[in-house]
Design an enzyme around this catalytic site. Structure first.
Site, PDB file in Angstrom:
ATOM      1  N   ALA A  11       0.831  -1.207   0.000  1.00 52.01           N
ATOM      2  CA  ALA A  11       0.000   0.000   0.000  1.00 52.01           C
ATOM      3  C   ALA A  11       0.864   1.254   0.000  1.00 52.01           C
ATOM      4  O   ALA A  11       0.337   2.361   0.050  1.00 52.01           O
ATOM      5  CB  ALA A  11      -0.939  -0.004   1.207  1.00 52.01           C
ATOM      6  N   HIS A  12       2.191   1.075  -0.035  1.00 54.02           N
ATOM      7  CA  HIS A  12       3.121   2.211  -0.010  1.00 54.02           C
ATOM      8  C   HIS A  12       4.102   2.045  -1.163  1.00 54.02           C
ATOM      9  O   HIS A  12       4.841   1.062  -1.213  1.00 54.02           O
ATOM     10  CB  HIS A  12       3.919   2.242   1.304  1.00 54.02           C
ATOM     11  CG  HIS A  12       3.079   2.272   2.532  1.00 54.02           C
ATOM     12  ND1 HIS A  12       3.539   1.846   3.765  1.00 54.02           N
ATOM     13  CD2 HIS A  12       1.814   2.674   2.743  1.00 54.02           C
ATOM     14  CE1 HIS A  12       2.584   1.980   4.674  1.00 54.02           C
ATOM     15  NE2 HIS A  12       1.526   2.481   4.069  1.00 54.02           N
ATOM     16  N   GLN A  13       4.131   3.011  -2.068  1.00 61.30           N
ATOM     17  CA  GLN A  13       5.091   2.989  -3.167  1.00 61.30           C
ATOM     18  C   GLN A  13       5.997   4.208  -3.044  1.00 61.30           C
ATOM     19  O   GLN A  13       5.513   5.316  -2.798  1.00 61.30           O
ATOM     20  CB  GLN A  13       4.366   2.986  -4.513  1.00 61.30           C
ATOM     21  CG  GLN A  13       3.414   1.817  -4.696  1.00 61.30           C
ATOM     22  CD  GLN A  13       2.027   2.062  -4.133  1.00 61.30           C
ATOM     23  OE1 GLN A  13       1.442   3.124  -4.360  1.00 61.30           O
ATOM     24  NE2 GLN A  13       1.477   1.109  -3.405  1.00 61.30           N
TER      25      GLN A  13
END
Length: 566
Positions: A496-498
């Site tokens: 959910a984190h790029q």
């Protein structure tokens, strides 16, 4: 929806009750006006600054520049939804608010990727967990990447400013049953755990809408970008303008200077039109998937070949457990989802600060049923486990990945993600899974498992009264988890984190943008989102993104003199 009642899942409240709750809390929706309504043909416009993307980075940039008196246009490729246009239904939220309807993955499909794809970006769907950039990360960026301001008050002050604006609080935080079990298990296992600060207007028990912030914040309980920085930009003395359903094809530049953008916008007639923006400053804030894609499409020199490289994903695995029959139900979709965090594994198995965090996720009926499918046998057993959804508790293992992947363009100019979980990061994830299993067991669950398909269904544990037998069963499960590992197609991994694909640095040879966020090769072109992170942040990246965007905006304001048209 017809089966919700069988699961004990009430679903979202009807619109009239949501509106009444907002009114009772004194929250008033701001309706953003979109430039699209004035577009009926190919159009060219002039602004001081064009901001591409309306998420955390773009919203801060827009607010700071507009409030400083500059003429700002914010372009968003996703659609703007008013509160009345959102239902709060999980599946509809995926279609409306998430990038590609929530169906993004790495090219080998080994890792599912969730990202915001609407007005407000990731802030429209995230879980309100507000963790500051860890001190060891700030020191690493300052010393190993030459970005000294991260170790100074300049960045600290930026974090303070954005925390104040989005009303981050660590006082009086209430916990739903999922987080209560997590805290209890950590304490009984002897592991560190603490409250996670929240940017919620109401952190009390049973706060209306707290459990549905991942599906569009219809209650405006979460202080997202549409409630804070985008609203500030719209209310500035020179109000920012906004456009949705506007896909930017390229940043235009000449002789090393940014000149604007070319885009396709859906006009008031529902048809696509070409939009050309001339601007003194271009701020790219499309996120770590789309920002590098835009720069690559824009044919920058990219002499060092680093645009799109350094992709970090904070890969996540999940431990799921079932509380005994007769114990209070977990009902993980009620209440704020992520209100506690454990840094027990943050140092990592190699002591290099590339370990993991342990937190609780937001699990609604759809995602919950999908997870159960991997933890049960087909048919009757799956049906029974889905009916036990209210009894399931979950812990996520979020790895600070040391190694990286890449964003590349396909033949249509669209971004594709290439990423493999390295041996180092697999070791960190195994360390986190072991501790998450022990936390769940210590909290008193009757069965526990992981998303490794080779392990099958949740493994039943002996009762708490059989201390030695229960400890042996937990040790056996941990040993099996380590033995199985993470073979491709045999484990569910999520991001959910790029981060990191337009890396910030102190040298043009080793980074994409400089310490001011400006591209080394094209002046007037800034990047202001999580793609500039030199490494993964090791914590939920919202505050770090906001802080960097605030800091970059000050540099842009110094470069832009007040508009001569004021």
């Amino acid at each position: 929806m017809a089966n919700w009642s069988l699961l004990g899942y009430a679903g979202p409240e009807p619109p009239e009750r949501v509106a009444a709750a907002r009114q009772a809390a004194g929250r008033t929706e701001h309706i953003f006006q979109m430039l699209n309504s004035s577009i009926t043909a190919d159009t060219s416009l002039d602004f001081d600054a064009v901001v591409i993307g309306s998420g955390c980075g773009g919203a801060v940039a827009a607010a700071e520049l507009a409030c400083a008196g500059h003429r700002v246009l914010v372009l968003e490729k996703g659609k703007y939804f008013s509160l009345s246009e959102m239902s709060g239904v999980e599946g509809e939220a995926l279609d409306q608010l998430y990038e590609r309807g929530g169906l993004v993955s790495t090219e080998d499909t080994g890792l599912a990727v969730l990202a915001g794809g609407t007005f407000g970006g990731g802030s429209a769907i995230n879980w309100a967990c507000c963790l500051r950039t860890p001190d060891y990360v700030r020191q690493e960026w300052a010393t190993e990447h030459g970005l000294k301001r991260f170790a100074t008050d300049e960045f600290g002050d930026a974090l303070d400013a954005v925390c104040k604006r989005i009303n981050v609080t660590s006082t009086g935080i209430s916990h739903n049953r999922n987080n209560e079990l997590f805290i209890d298990g950590c304490q009984k296992a002897g592991y560190e755990v603490e409250d996670a600060p929240q940017n919620m207007a109401d952190v009390s028990p049973g706060a209306p809408g707290a459990g549905f912030i991942c599906a569009g914040d219809r209650y405006e309980i979460k202080q997202s970008m549409t409630v804070t920085f985008l609203r500030d930009a719209a209310a500035a003395r020179v109000p920012a303008q906004f456009a949705d359903r506007c896909k930017v094809s390229e940043v235009t530049h000449s002789k090393g200077v940014a000149t604007g953008v070319r885009a396709t916008i859906i006009g008031s007639d529902g048809q696509p039109h070409q939009l050309t923006i001339r601007a003194r400053v271009v701020v790219v804030a499309c996120g770590s998937i789309n920002s590098p894609a835009l720069l690559l499409r824009s044919r920058l020199p990219n002499k060092n070949g680093l645009i799109g490289k350094n992709l970090r994903l904070h890969p996540v695995s999940i431990v799921t457990a079932k509380v005994p029959a007769g114990a209070p139900d977990v009902v993980s979709w009620e209440g704020a989802p992520m209100t506690a965090v454990s840094n027990e594994c943050a140092r990592g198995p190699f002591g290099d600060n590339y370990g993991c965090k342990l937190e609780c996720p937001s699990i609604h009926a759809g995602l919950g049923a999908t997870g159960v499918a991997g933890l049960s046998k087909p048919g009757k057993h799956f049906k029974q486990e889905v009916l036990n959804l209210r009894r399931l508790t979950s812990i996520i293992v979020l790895v600070r990945d040391k190694d990286s992947g890449e964003v590349r363009l396909d033949k249509n100019g669209e971004p594709r993600l290439y990423y493999n979980l390295s041996e180092h990061d697999q070791a960190s994830m195994l360390d986190g899974l072991e501790k998450a299993i022990r936390i769940a067991a210590a909290s008193g669950v009757e069965a526990v498992g992981t998303t490794q398909t080779a392990l099958g269904a949740l493994r039943t544990l002996p009762p708490m009264s059989m201390v030695e037998a229960r400890a042996a069963a937990v040790d056996g499960l941990v040993a099996d988890v380590r033995r199985v590992g993470f073979p491709l197609y045999s484990v569910t991994l999520i991001s959910a984190h790029q981060m990191g694909t337009c890396k910030m640095g102190s040298s043009a040879q080793t980074s994409v943008v400089n310490a001011d966020g400006q591209n080394w090769e094209v002046s007037g072109l800034f990047v202001s989102d999580a793609s500039v992170f030199p490494t993964s942040s090791g914590s939920n990246p919202m505050l770090t993104t906001l802080g960097i965007a605030h800091m970059v905006a000050q540099q842009i304001k110094r470069q832009l003199q007040p508009s001569s048209r004021l």
